[in-house]
Motif scaffolding. Structure first.
Motif, PDB file in Angstrom:
ATOM      1  N   ASP A 167     -20.979  11.006  12.155  1.00  0.00           N
ATOM      2  CA  ASP A 167     -21.280  11.971  11.098  1.00  0.00           C
ATOM      3  C   ASP A 167     -21.086  11.399   9.691  1.00  0.00           C
ATOM      4  O   ASP A 167     -21.627  11.921   8.725  1.00  0.00           O
ATOM      5  N   PHE A 168     -20.278  10.358   9.584  1.00  0.00           N
ATOM      6  CA  PHE A 168     -20.045   9.754   8.263  1.00  0.00           C
ATOM      7  C   PHE A 168     -19.500   8.339   8.465  1.00  0.00           C
ATOM      8  O   PHE A 168     -19.046   7.985   9.559  1.00  0.00           O
ATOM      9  N   VAL A 169     -19.584   7.526   7.403  1.00  0.00           N
ATOM     10  CA  VAL A 169     -18.938   6.207   7.442  1.00  0.00           C
ATOM     11  C   VAL A 169     -18.045   6.060   6.221  1.00  0.00           C
ATOM     12  O   VAL A 169     -18.269   6.681   5.176  1.00  0.00           O
ATOM     13  N   SER A 170     -17.012   5.242   6.393  1.00  0.00           N
ATOM     14  CA  SER A 170     -16.077   5.000   5.293  1.00  0.00           C
ATOM     15  C   SER A 170     -15.752   3.512   5.259  1.00  0.00           C
ATOM     16  O   SER A 170     -15.478   2.907   6.294  1.00  0.00           O
ATOM     17  N   VAL A 171     -15.804   2.931   4.087  1.00  0.00           N
ATOM     18  CA  VAL A 171     -15.518   1.497   3.940  1.00  0.00           C
ATOM     19  C   VAL A 171     -14.024   1.297   3.700  1.00  0.00           C
ATOM     20  O   VAL A 171     -13.443   1.928   2.817  1.00  0.00           O
ATOM     21  N   GLY A 172     -13.411   0.418   4.499  1.00  0.00           N
ATOM     22  CA  GLY A 172     -12.034  -0.015   4.236  1.00  0.00           C
ATOM     23  C   GLY A 172     -12.115  -1.320   3.470  1.00  0.00           C
ATOM     24  O   GLY A 172     -12.225  -2.391   4.062  1.00  0.00           O
ATOM     25  N   SER A 173     -12.101  -1.224   2.138  1.00  0.00           N
ATOM     26  CA  SER A 173     -12.402  -2.427   1.335  1.00  0.00           C
ATOM     27  C   SER A 173     -11.318  -3.500   1.447  1.00  0.00           C
ATOM     28  O   SER A 173     -11.601  -4.680   1.243  1.00  0.00           O
ATOM     29  N   ASN A 174     -10.073  -3.127   1.785  1.00  0.00           N
ATOM     30  CA  ASN A 174      -9.011  -4.143   1.894  1.00  0.00           C
ATOM     31  C   ASN A 174      -9.335  -5.145   3.009  1.00  0.00           C
ATOM     32  O   ASN A 174      -9.343  -6.355   2.800  1.00  0.00           O
ATOM     33  N   ASP A 175      -9.587  -4.619   4.201  1.00  0.00           N
ATOM     34  CA  ASP A 175      -9.881  -5.510   5.321  1.00  0.00           C
ATOM     35  C   ASP A 175     -11.262  -6.141   5.194  1.00  0.00           C
ATOM     36  O   ASP A 175     -11.450  -7.313   5.550  1.00  0.00           O
TER      37      ASP A 175
ATOM     38  N   ILE B 156       0.845  -1.205   0.000  1.00  0.00           N
ATOM     39  CA  ILE B 156       0.000   0.000   0.000  1.00  0.00           C
ATOM     40  C   ILE B 156       0.879   1.253   0.000  1.00  0.00           C
ATOM     41  O   ILE B 156       0.609   2.218  -0.716  1.00  0.00           O
ATOM     42  N   LEU B 157       1.952   1.220   0.782  1.00  0.00           N
ATOM     43  CA  LEU B 157       2.894   2.346   0.832  1.00  0.00           C
ATOM     44  C   LEU B 157       3.548   2.540  -0.539  1.00  0.00           C
ATOM     45  O   LEU B 157       3.724   3.668  -1.002  1.00  0.00           O
TER      46      LEU B 157
ATOM     47  N   ILE C 272     -15.356   5.367   0.379  1.00  0.00           N
ATOM     48  CA  ILE C 272     -14.604   4.111   0.375  1.00  0.00           C
ATOM     49  C   ILE C 272     -13.137   4.471   0.186  1.00  0.00           C
ATOM     50  O   ILE C 272     -12.790   5.272  -0.696  1.00  0.00           O
ATOM     51  N   CYS C 273     -12.285   3.927   1.054  1.00  0.00           N
ATOM     52  CA  CYS C 273     -10.876   4.339   0.985  1.00  0.00           C
ATOM     53  C   CYS C 273      -9.927   3.151   0.860  1.00  0.00           C
ATOM     54  O   CYS C 273      -8.735   3.270   1.105  1.00  0.00           O
ATOM     55  N   GLY C 274     -10.459   1.993   0.458  1.00  0.00           N
ATOM     56  CA  GLY C 274      -9.574   0.855   0.214  1.00  0.00           C
ATOM     57  C   GLY C 274      -8.977   0.934  -1.181  1.00  0.00           C
ATOM     58  O   GLY C 274      -9.288   1.831  -1.965  1.00  0.00           O
ATOM     59  N   GLU C 275      -8.127  -0.043  -1.498  1.00  0.00           N
ATOM     60  CA  GLU C 275      -7.455  -0.050  -2.804  1.00  0.00           C
ATOM     61  C   GLU C 275      -8.444  -0.188  -3.956  1.00  0.00           C
ATOM     62  O   GLU C 275      -8.167   0.215  -5.070  1.00  0.00           O
ATOM     63  N   MET C 276      -9.610  -0.747  -3.673  1.00  0.00           N
ATOM     64  CA  MET C 276     -10.639  -0.932  -4.699  1.00  0.00           C
ATOM     65  C   MET C 276     -11.016   0.396  -5.343  1.00  0.00           C
ATOM     66  O   MET C 276     -11.298   0.458  -6.554  1.00  0.00           O
ATOM     67  N   ALA C 277     -11.036   1.481  -4.557  1.00  0.00           N
ATOM     68  CA  ALA C 277     -11.450   2.790  -5.080  1.00  0.00           C
ATOM     69  C   ALA C 277     -10.511   3.292  -6.172  1.00  0.00           C
ATOM     70  O   ALA C 277     -10.912   4.076  -7.032  1.00  0.00           O
ATOM     71  N   GLY C 278      -9.239   2.851  -6.137  1.00  0.00           N
ATOM     72  CA  GLY C 278      -8.266   3.300  -7.130  1.00  0.00           C
ATOM     73  C   GLY C 278      -8.196   2.424  -8.362  1.00  0.00           C
ATOM     74  O   GLY C 278      -7.397   2.678  -9.269  1.00  0.00           O
ATOM     75  N   ASP C 279      -9.015   1.386  -8.420  1.00  0.00           N
ATOM     76  CA  ASP C 279      -9.082   0.526  -9.602  1.00  0.00           C
ATOM     77  C   ASP C 279     -10.075   1.169 -10.568  1.00  0.00           C
ATOM     78  O   ASP C 279     -11.259   1.311 -10.243  1.00  0.00           O
ATOM     79  N   PRO C 280      -9.628   1.580 -11.765  1.00  0.00           N
ATOM     80  CA  PRO C 280     -10.534   2.299 -12.674  1.00  0.00           C
ATOM     81  C   PRO C 280     -11.832   1.562 -12.973  1.00  0.00           C
ATOM     82  O   PRO C 280     -12.888   2.188 -13.084  1.00  0.00           O
ATOM     83  N   GLY C 281     -11.768   0.236 -13.070  1.00  0.00           N
ATOM     84  CA  GLY C 281     -12.982  -0.538 -13.335  1.00  0.00           C
ATOM     85  C   GLY C 281     -13.899  -0.606 -12.136  1.00  0.00           C
ATOM     86  O   GLY C 281     -15.111  -0.390 -12.234  1.00  0.00           O
TER      87      GLY C 281
ATOM     88  N   MET D 204     -23.091   2.344  -7.326  1.00  0.00           N
ATOM     89  CA  MET D 204     -23.697   1.989  -6.032  1.00  0.00           C
ATOM     90  C   MET D 204     -24.145   3.225  -5.252  1.00  0.00           C
ATOM     91  O   MET D 204     -25.005   3.127  -4.381  1.00  0.00           O
ATOM     92  N   GLY D 205     -23.494   4.376  -5.543  1.00  0.00           N
ATOM     93  CA  GLY D 205     -23.880   5.597  -4.856  1.00  0.00           C
ATOM     94  C   GLY D 205     -22.882   6.123  -3.840  1.00  0.00           C
ATOM     95  O   GLY D 205     -23.217   6.996  -3.026  1.00  0.00           O
ATOM     96  N   PHE D 206     -21.649   5.604  -3.828  1.00  0.00           N
ATOM     97  CA  PHE D 206     -20.634   6.134  -2.910  1.00  0.00           C
ATOM     98  C   PHE D 206     -20.440   7.625  -3.190  1.00  0.00           C
ATOM     99  O   PHE D 206     -20.295   8.034  -4.345  1.00  0.00           O
ATOM    100  N   ASP D 207     -20.416   8.417  -2.123  1.00  0.00           N
ATOM    101  CA  ASP D 207     -20.271   9.876  -2.280  1.00  0.00           C
ATOM    102  C   ASP D 207     -18.831  10.278  -2.559  1.00  0.00           C
ATOM    103  O   ASP D 207     -18.586  11.274  -3.244  1.00  0.00           O
ATOM    104  N   VAL D 208     -17.884   9.516  -1.977  1.00  0.00           N
ATOM    105  CA  VAL D 208     -16.460   9.847  -2.129  1.00  0.00           C
ATOM    106  C   VAL D 208     -15.677   8.575  -2.423  1.00  0.00           C
ATOM    107  O   VAL D 208     -15.893   7.546  -1.774  1.00  0.00           O
ATOM    108  N   LEU D 209     -14.790   8.642  -3.411  1.00  0.00           N
ATOM    109  CA  LEU D 209     -13.834   7.562  -3.656  1.00  0.00           C
ATOM    110  C   LEU D 209     -12.463   8.113  -3.256  1.00  0.00           C
ATOM    111  O   LEU D 209     -12.035   9.144  -3.763  1.00  0.00           O
ATOM    112  N   SER D 210     -11.786   7.423  -2.346  1.00  0.00           N
ATOM    113  CA  SER D 210     -10.478   7.887  -1.882  1.00  0.00           C
ATOM    114  C   SER D 210      -9.418   6.861  -2.243  1.00  0.00           C
ATOM    115  O   SER D 210      -9.593   5.673  -1.987  1.00  0.00           O
ATOM    116  N   MET D 211      -8.321   7.319  -2.837  1.00  0.00           N
ATOM    117  CA  MET D 211      -7.343   6.402  -3.434  1.00  0.00           C
ATOM    118  C   MET D 211      -5.935   6.975  -3.344  1.00  0.00           C
ATOM    119  O   MET D 211      -5.739   8.103  -2.888  1.00  0.00           O
ATOM    120  N   ASN D 212      -4.961   6.221  -3.816  1.00  0.00           N
ATOM    121  CA  ASN D 212      -3.599   6.730  -3.896  1.00  0.00           C
ATOM    122  C   ASN D 212      -3.518   7.747  -5.023  1.00  0.00           C
ATOM    123  O   ASN D 212      -4.170   7.596  -6.065  1.00  0.00           O
TER     124      ASN D 212
END
Length: 759
Positions: free
Chosen positions: A622-630, A368-369, A676-685, A693-701
């Protein structure tokens, strides 16, 4: 009895210096153990697409190394093709029998061949033969199968060592030796391997040649003398407290260090061009293996003494080495058994071209680093004899998870073309930096970044990030030699908050445990991923939590762009406890006169329990964020650091997709934003599915942000929703991935998916 023979053969083979020695030991000992007349080993040489007779006791010696059978030829080919034993009373009558006149095998009737299999790949065939027409019994067959399974790893390692040196099993010169792993971070790197290793561990010292033999001899001599002094001082200090025969051991150790014993062997290797640490490790490990094989228990125990003695010498050698400034080549490929974040930081960033880690997987912390820093990386190269790689030219293919040594000119040219393509792609994407992330049918998606270092922030802003969805606060902790103070933490957090103001910065509270152990706060557990990690650690140590919460809120004074996120939440009580500590930190700071306010609090949904508590959690935060890796790891029961099961780890698994869709629906029902802030968010597909799905924010590297933006700007929301509807009906990850790739191809952005095709 058979078990003892098995153990003895395996131990002896383990001491072999090279592949040929190992094979000669196998055929000799197996023939003797099974009381048969022939034992032979055939190995697959993929360079000539044949099984080569590599060693034999009983067949004509002159045929060894010269006789070969094509892939499917003969009984050997039959064993290899079916990957199962063949046991025949009269081999000549079998339709697959192929007569090899050079071997003299026509006099042998009975035949038992078993495959040598390593990581699902057939390396060759182990064969025993006998003159009499008889079937080998079940016990003999089981013995040979068991032995073959145990020796497969040794043979694979010896073959791989030869491949690194440019030699195939049958002695052909070979280039482009490839070693498979798992993609850690995409991209391609060509450079010089630099092997790094933890201190004072003899088993991890790489082979490294030296031009300065006198300096290495001198360093070894100094280290020996320091250990001699230590032993004499220890002997004097214990004095009469131990028995005379135990005190005599000190004299034995001193003699072992003499120029006529270990010392001479090490010096001989240094004279041959090996550096002192590598020479010491080679001699020490040879002696340790020899002693471990001895039948006498007292002598066997001396193996530990030798290891301890040589580790002391190694410690002093490394102490001398540490005083010298480390010089890294311009295109450094960092290689290690298990790379740690601190190892990365020792290399000047402009010189670090790529990384290879023998252990770990594409979702381990170092990977990830690496993605955060944009460094092409291959993880989990279990068969790579990395200790022999130092100083060699290598290619790191981070798209396909492959490492090449001894690259030919053609292969180098091919990968240099890939590097040029990458540069052109990056230049082409730069035009998107200041454009909004909006679909052709006007659906807006917020793209944020995951960071852990200040250098990430600069790169993130350069790529047009709209906020920080995950600041990994454990990174400064991992790079420190103690817990950073509140003031030190506040300074780090302030930098991040100021750089991004007024954009929001989401700081995750300390997330250690699992694959992230602090060197000064070790967590020893049999099952760390199901143990003491994330919020569980910080709630058990409120003194660490309160200092961090105070540092975060202190750093936000006058900026007010901080969000705090709690990791690994599995029940509501954890949220209540953490919120109380954060409120206490706020009160204390306000009482101290700081003008600060309560930051928004969020939780990470990473465990299945939290998925089904989404609605309740949203009522508390106030908000939730999915860690898709774990979340993927826990839903699929796949350790994301284990390269053996890495092919089972997929965020495109239908169970993961259904869980993600459920989380969004539940959060939005409570009117709370979900990111969602797991590695999945940075996969273009994957980003297309998450958007649908309706995620408000995609967070990626930062390195993947422009690729994701390019895809979202090319595909309509209605198309993405149709794609999501289709894949939600599918029952396996591969079908989902194929459908997503096809959608990207139809949208004309498949060039952003180099990882889905071979270079």
């Amino acid at each position: 009895m058979m078990l003892d023979r098995l153990r003895e053969i395996v131990q002896e083979v383990n001491t072999a210096k090279d592949l040929q020695t190992a094979l000669d030991i196998i055929v000799s000992r197996v023939r003797e153990a099974m009381n048969t007349q022939v034992c032979s080993v055939y190995l697959l040489d993929s360079d000539i697409n044949s099984h080569v007779l590599m060693a034999s006791e009983g067949l004509r010696k002159e045929s060894v190394g010269h006789v070969s059978l094509q892939m499917d030829e003969g009984l050997v080919g039959l064993v290899a093709r079916n990957a199962e034993p063949v046991n025949l009373e009269n081999a000549q009558q079998h339709p697959n029998y192929h007569y090899l006149s050079e071997t003299g095998e026509e006099q042998f009737s009975s035949f038992l061949g078993v495959p040598i299999i390593h990581h699902r790949k057939v390396l060759g065939v182990l064969v025993v033969q006998h003159k009499e027409k008889r079937s080998f019994d079940n016990g003999e067959e089981a013995f040979l199968i068991t032995l073959s399974a145990q020796l497969a790893g040794v043979i694979a390692a010896a073959e791989a060592s030869g491949a690194i040196q440019g030699i195939s099993p049958s002695g052909q010169r070979r280039a482009d030796a490839s070693f498979s792993g798992i993609s850690g971070a995409s991209g391609v790197a060509i450079g010089e391997a630099v092997v790094v290793f933890p201190h004072a561990d003899l088993s991890l010292i790489p082979n490294r040649m030296t031009d300065d033999i006198d300096s290495e001899l001198s360093a070894f001599s100094i280290a020996l003398n320091r250990v001699r002094d230590d032993i004499r001082a220890l002997s004097d200090s214990v004095g009469d407290q131990i028995r005379p025969e135990e005190r005599d051991l000190f004299e034995v150790y001193l003699r072992m260090l003499d120029d006529e014993a270990l010392g001479r062997e090490v010096n001989d290797l240094i004279y041959a061009g090996q550096w002192a640490q590598g020479a010491l490790a080679e001699v020490a490990l040879d002696h340790v293996k020899s002693f471990e094989q001895m039948k006498d228990p007292y002598l066997r125990e001396r193996a530990a003494d030798i290891k301890d003695l040589c580790s002391r010498v190694l410690f002093y050698l490394q102490e001398t080495e540490r005083t010298k400034p480390k010089v890294y080549p311009d295109q450094t490929i960092l290689v290690g058994e298990e790379l740690a974040p601190s190892m990365l930081m020792e290399v000047p960033r402009e010189k670090l071209a790529g990384m290879i880690s023998v252990k770990g997987s594409g979702n381990s912390h170092v990977a990830i680093l690496a993605r955060t820093m944009g460094i092409p990386t291959v993880m989990g190269t279990l068969d790579l004899p990395y200790r022999r790689l130092d100083g060699r030219q290598v290619i790191v293919d981070g798209y396909n998870g492959t490492v090449f040594s001894n690259p030919s000119e053609q292969l180098l040219q091919r990968y240099q073309e890939v590097l040029k393509e990458e540069e052109q792609l990056v230049r082409g994407l730069e035009g998107l930096i200041n454009l909004p992330c909006i679909t052709p049918d006007n659906h807006r998606v917020s793209l944020w970044v995951n960071t852990g270092l200040m250098t990430d922030v600069v790169r993130s802003l350069d790529h047009g990030a709209e906020g920080i969805g995950l600041f990994r606060t454990e990174v400064p902790f991992l790079l420190s030699e103690r817990f950073p103070s509140e003031q030190e933490q506040a300074a780090i957090y302030r930098e991040q908050l100021q750089a991004f103001a007024p954009k929001l910065v989401t700081m995750r509270t300390l997330d250690v445990g699992g694959d992230k152990a602090l060197p000064y706060f070790p967590i020893e557990e049999a099952n760390p991923f199901l143990g003491w990690r994330g919020i569980r650690v910080t709630l058990d140590h409120p003194e660490i939590f309160i200092a961090q919460a105070r540092a975060m809120i202190r750093a936000s004074e006058g900026l007010n762009n901080l969000q705090i996120m709690l990791p690994m939440v599995s029940n509501l009580q954890e949220v209540t406890g953490a919120t109380q500590i954060i409120k206490r930190a706020l009160r204390e700071l306000q009482e101290e006169g700081l003008d600060v306010c309560m930051p928004p609090i969020g939780v990470m949904i990473e465990v299945p329990a939290a998925v089904y508590l989404t609605r309740h959690l949203c009522q508390m935060v106030d908000f939730v964020s999915v860690g898709s890796n774990d979340l993927t790891q826990y839903l699929l029961a796949v350790d994301r650091n284990n390269s053996r099961v890495a092919d089972l780890y997929s965020a495109f698994h239908p169970a993961v997709l259904h869980a993600l869709k459920y989380i969004v629906e539940q959060a939005h029902a409570e009117g709370k934003p979900v990111s969602i802030c797991g590695e999945m968010a940075g996969d273009p597909g994957a980003a297309l599915l998450l958007m649908a799905m309706g995620f408000d924010v995609l967070s990626m590297n930062a390195s993947t942000l422009l690729k994701v933006k390019a895809v979202i700007r090319s595909v309509t929301m209605s198309t993405a929703r149709e794609l999501l509807e289709d894949v939600m009906q599918m029952s396996d990850a591969q079908s989902v991935r194929s459908s997503v790739d096809l959608a990207l191809y139809n949208a004309g952005v498949d060039r952003l998916l180099r990882s889905s095709r071979s270079n």
